[in-house]
Design an enzyme around this catalytic site. Structure first.
Site, mmCIF file in Angstrom:
data_model
loop_
_atom_site.group_PDB
_atom_site.id
_atom_site.type_symbol
_atom_site.label_atom_id
_atom_site.label_comp_id
_atom_site.label_asym_id
_atom_site.label_seq_id
_atom_site.Cartn_x
_atom_site.Cartn_y
_atom_site.Cartn_z
ATOM 1 N N SER A 103 -46.007 25.493 -58.546
ATOM 2 C CA SER A 103 -47.396 25.155 -58.861
ATOM 3 C C SER A 103 -48.163 24.693 -57.624
ATOM 4 O O SER A 103 -49.358 24.976 -57.491
ATOM 5 C CB SER A 103 -47.442 24.075 -59.943
ATOM 6 O OG SER A 103 -46.827 22.882 -59.492
ATOM 7 N N ASP A 114 -44.623 17.054 -58.754
ATOM 8 C CA ASP A 114 -43.718 17.143 -57.617
ATOM 9 C C ASP A 114 -44.023 18.401 -56.813
ATOM 10 O O ASP A 114 -44.849 19.232 -57.206
ATOM 11 C CB ASP A 114 -42.259 17.118 -58.074
ATOM 12 C CG ASP A 114 -41.908 18.328 -58.941
ATOM 13 O OD1 ASP A 114 -42.817 19.109 -59.276
ATOM 14 O OD2 ASP A 114 -40.733 18.485 -59.283
ATOM 15 N N ASP A 116 -42.168 21.708 -55.022
ATOM 16 C CA ASP A 116 -40.983 22.544 -54.816
ATOM 17 C C ASP A 116 -41.060 23.103 -53.404
ATOM 18 O O ASP A 116 -42.057 23.734 -53.018
ATOM 19 C CB ASP A 116 -40.950 23.685 -55.835
ATOM 20 C CG ASP A 116 -40.805 23.178 -57.254
ATOM 21 O OD1 ASP A 116 -39.891 22.374 -57.498
ATOM 22 O OD2 ASP A 116 -41.607 23.584 -58.117
ATOM 23 N N ASP A 168 -38.427 18.527 -54.420
ATOM 24 C CA ASP A 168 -37.170 19.234 -54.662
ATOM 25 C C ASP A 168 -36.999 20.229 -53.522
ATOM 26 O O ASP A 168 -37.768 21.198 -53.413
ATOM 27 C CB ASP A 168 -37.195 19.969 -56.000
ATOM 28 C CG ASP A 168 -37.165 19.024 -57.189
ATOM 29 O OD1 ASP A 168 -36.975 17.817 -56.973
ATOM 30 O OD2 ASP A 168 -37.339 19.501 -58.328
ATOM 31 N N LYS A 229 -52.379 26.874 -68.476
ATOM 32 C CA LYS A 229 -51.247 25.941 -68.461
ATOM 33 C C LYS A 229 -51.565 24.693 -69.278
ATOM 34 O O LYS A 229 -50.709 24.199 -70.032
ATOM 35 C CB LYS A 229 -50.881 25.553 -67.028
ATOM 36 C CG LYS A 229 -50.205 26.669 -66.232
ATOM 37 C CD LYS A 229 -49.838 26.231 -64.830
ATOM 38 C CE LYS A 229 -48.754 25.180 -64.838
ATOM 39 N NZ LYS A 229 -48.254 24.870 -63.477
ATOM 40 N N TYR A 238 -45.051 25.228 -73.790
ATOM 41 C CA TYR A 238 -44.791 25.252 -72.350
ATOM 42 C C TYR A 238 -43.393 24.690 -72.120
ATOM 43 O O TYR A 238 -43.226 23.493 -71.957
ATOM 44 C CB TYR A 238 -45.844 24.421 -71.613
ATOM 45 C CG TYR A 238 -45.837 24.566 -70.113
ATOM 46 C CD1 TYR A 238 -46.754 25.386 -69.472
ATOM 47 C CD2 TYR A 238 -44.920 23.871 -69.327
ATOM 48 C CE1 TYR A 238 -46.772 25.516 -68.089
ATOM 49 C CE2 TYR A 238 -44.916 23.997 -67.950
ATOM 50 C CZ TYR A 238 -45.845 24.816 -67.336
ATOM 51 O OH TYR A 238 -45.841 24.940 -65.970
#
Length: 742
Positions: A103, A114, A116, A168, A229, A238
């Site tokens: 995202s 968060d 990625d 992450d 979303k 979702y």
């Protein structure tokens, strides 16, 4: 006309002009009108209260953190290069780079989300270095908190907070001597000679970059994706884990809409999104580009070659090689639910563009707890917070196994899981303080020719719990206090489990609830809380519950029944003489009879007279020390989905009363006699009656017939080669049998 292909030397910024995007021509090339721009501005304003837009300061903070992390990686790679005896002149040029995906890379992340990220290193840096020396270097950094490595995951990852931002971080090692700052990951040639873990790690970045490359206008795409979303989270659809769609799948659907309407603005694209996918003929796949074979012999989604791919119900294919279906978890029920939501979204956006409604109506959460008459409540509990977080993560990842089991019951037409989990009810205290609950709405098949049919859900529940306990045992997660319990309740009993504002008919929530829902609960695992689903009743829907009957089934009395306490008393059994809790559930609260262990004793029950039925059963509570089951008691391995499984005979052939079970189960001193089972605790007018029966051993899983659509990968289902754990831990199983009236 096939769209112009892209090569590894192409850059994201230098898109060549093309006649159309995607594998087909555009539906409309119309440019936006002034009214479309006005509706788009209103859409943006409607989304702001949900926290989907990050402020300038927060965006700059993320950029600063990523800059520090990128410098940190370059420094580490230079250090590790010196230890590997690289020429001193080559060390400053080995490079290294941080790429983002998901995202954040798409530009649609929400407040507090968060990041990625992927660490790309040259060929002389090993994965073991990443999880050893780099991990230790991170540990010494003052701004890094909550550091943990998951080296044995399907996609290995290091998780941490860097100056308050959750990250992450994956690792990929390319076959290059150095990593330049202008490296483009979209070229397929860089996958050559890489191990599978590096290919998996690279896949997220490659898919994200390809999606952005394949859309005509990135800003229109991003605003549309933010709206879709938010809508999906609000409508409770979702969650890739539970069989709905995850973020990358929604992004690809929006990208396909943008390709079909390349000049449209966000308000128009949201409406066209619902128009296109409410009429899409699944399982025709959604493709953003023509699949290409790079001759690297990697497995790709291709139903012409792979028979298992032919069973995917809602294929949405990633555009980067190796192409994969991002929606393999979708089941018959989840596809049906999403299809209905697409149609509802089209109806609402029609009203909005006609000036009959505001955009806020699109984001109204429906009430899941008014939609169905019958629910399965799945409860997972643990003795402490750390164990609870581990346990609910595993249980949630396997809930789709239970949904698949319920779908295969011939009398169940729909099993609808609410992605949001709820804390344990204060009215129903558990011996473990840390409890989470999930709710699955059930629609039963309408009966045509018979007054009553017996429905046995015992097998569905037990094969699911066997799967979870076996998986937990295999990865050494199972600890004392970890339990699962499944309960059947009716809609009017939900107030015993949930706060009143969730159960009552309600169309609007407070702004605080809205923000919590749209932000996904503040963690990646909890981002599945898509609020509550449709407030309409199931009457008149394609999957409706059985209608009331004028001639209800009469419960069959047994000698034990005549001596039982009144029907409304709780049914509870305790081990080692522990007294029953004062707050035990009554029959009105729903039948929840845990069965601990795999070989419960069976109480003889009288054979019913011809023509009568066995009322609903929720089996006895027994809490023995766990005993290893015999091979015949374990479910066999599944390689796909079964046809609808007949659970109960019809009226013309009254069901046999488990004679084989009574003879085959040995005595065991660890089993305690339960309190007498209560009688019928449900109203006849709702089409179901319930009473206690002795629990029986699990039935074997039938051989899979490929005529039925495959829903679950075989590695997610019970594996008879792995025994159920044989420790002294308590294993809760429920025996649930229902009598369904016409």
């Amino acid at each position: 006309m096939k769209e112009m292909s892209t090569t590894g030397s192409s850059t994201l910024g230098g898109q060549q002009p093309r006649k159309h995007y995607g594998i087909t021509s555009s539906i409309s090339l119309a440019f936006p009108r002034e009214i479309d721009q006005i509706y788009t501005q209103k859409l943006t304003e409607a989304m702001k209260p949900f926290g989907v837009f990050e402020g300038e300061n927060e965006l700059n903070h993320r950029l600063a953190v990523l800059g520090k992390l990128n410098s940190f990686v370059k420094e580490w790679i230079a250090e590790i290069s010196e230890t590997k005896n690289l020429p001193q002149s080559a060390v400053p040029n080995v490079g290294g780079k941080i790429f983002t995906f998901g995202s954040y890379r798409l530009g649609v992340h929400t407040k507090g989300a968060d990041i990625d990220a992927l660490c790309v290193a040259p060929r002389h840096v090993e994965r073991s270095d990443f999880f050893s020396s780099f991990f230790e270097k991170l540990k010494r950094h003052d701004e890094i908190k909550d550091l943990r490595a998951v080296e044995d995951a399907f996609v290995p990852v290091i998780k941490f907070k860097f100056d308050g931002i959750e990250i992450d971080l994956l690792f990929a090692r390319l076959a290059f001597q150095s990593i330049p700052d202008n490296l483009d990951l979209r070229g397929d040639s860089l996958l050559r000679n890489l191990d599978i873990r590096c290919i998996r790690s690279l896949n997220g970045c490659r898919v994200t970059d390809e999606i952005l490359y394949l859309v005509p206008n990135k800003e229109n795409f991003r605003l549309t994706l933010r709206a879709i979303k938010l809508w999906a989270k609000r409508r409770g659809i979702y969650s890739n884990m539970l069989g709905f769609l995850g973020g990358v799948s929604w992004a690809m659907l929006v990208a396909r809409t943008c390709q079909l309407y390349p000049n449209a603005v966000a308000a128009t694209l949201v409406h066209k999104f619902f128009l296109v996918f409410s009429k899409w003929e699944w399982p025709n796949p959604v493709l953003l580009k023509q699949p290409e074979d790079s001759n690297l012999n990697l497995p790709v989604w291709d139903p012409r070659v792979n028979p298992s791919d032919r069973y995917h119900l809602m294929p949405i294919i990633t555009p980067a090689y190796p192409q994969q279906n991002s929606t393999y978890n979708v089941s018959t029920s989840t596809r049906t639910i999403m299809s209905e939501e697409f149609k509802n979204g089209l109806m609402v956006t029609d009203e909005i563009l006609l000036g009959k409604a505001d955009w806020s109506k699109l984001f109204e959460p429906p009430n899941f707890f008014q939609k169905y008459k019958h629910y399965i409540v799945l409860t997972a509990s643990a003795s402490n917070e750390e164990n609870h977080l581990e346990w609910i993560g595993l249980v949630e990842s396997k809930i789709r196994v239970l949904v698949g089991n319920l779908e295969r019951n011939e009398y169940i037409t729909l099993a609808h899981v609410n992605p949001q989990s709820f804390p344990g009810s204060k009215e129903n205290p558990n011996e473990n303080e840390f409890v989470s609950m999930w709710f699955i709405g059930i629609n039963f098949k309408k009966l045509d020719n018979s007054d009553c049919v017996n429905i046995d859900l015992t097998y569905d529940i037990q094969s699911f719990t066997d799967t979870v306990y076996r998986q937990a045992s295999n990865i050494n997660m199972l600890k004392e206090g970890m339990t699962i319990e499944a309960t059947h309740v009716k809609k009017k009993q939900l107030h015993h489990y949930l706060p009143p504002e969730l159960v009552q008919r309600k169309k609007k929530q407070s702004l605080g609830d809205i923000n919590r829902s749209s932000n996904g609960g503040g963690s990646k695992r909890c981002s599945l809380d898509g609020s509550h689903l449709d407030s309409s009743t199931d009457t008149g829907t394609p999957f409706s519950s059985p209608t009331p009957v004028s001639k209800p089934c009469q419960p069959v009395s047994t000698p034990e029944d005549s001596n039982t306490s009144p029907p409304k008393l709780p049914v509870s059994v305790f081990m080692d003489g522990s007294p029953p809790s004062e707050s035990s559930l009554t029959s009105e609260q729903g039948m929840s009879i845990p069965v601990i262990g795999s070989m419960p004793t069976a109480t003889p029950v009288s054979e019913p007279p011809a023509g009568s039925t066995i009322p609903t059963v929720v089996g006895r509570n027994v809490i023995p020390r766990l005993i290893s089951p015999t091979p015949t008691e374990l479910p066999n391995s599944l390689n796909g989905a079964a046809p609808k499984r007949p659970h109960s005979p019809s009226l013309e052939e009254p069901p046999k009363r488990h004679k084989d079970t009574e003879e085959g189960v040995p005595d065991d001193s660890a089993f305690k006699e339960p309190y007498p089972v209560t009688g019928n605790g449900l109203d006849v007018e709702d089409g179901l009656t319930e009473e206690g029966l002795a629990a029986t051993k699990p039935m074997p899983i039938p051989t899979i017939d490929t005529s039925r659509t495959q829903r679950l990968p075989s590695n997610e289902l019970p594996d008879a080669s792995s025994p159920i754990p044989t420790s002294n831990l308590r294993v809760i199983k429920n025996s649930i049998r229902l009598t369904l009236n016409r």
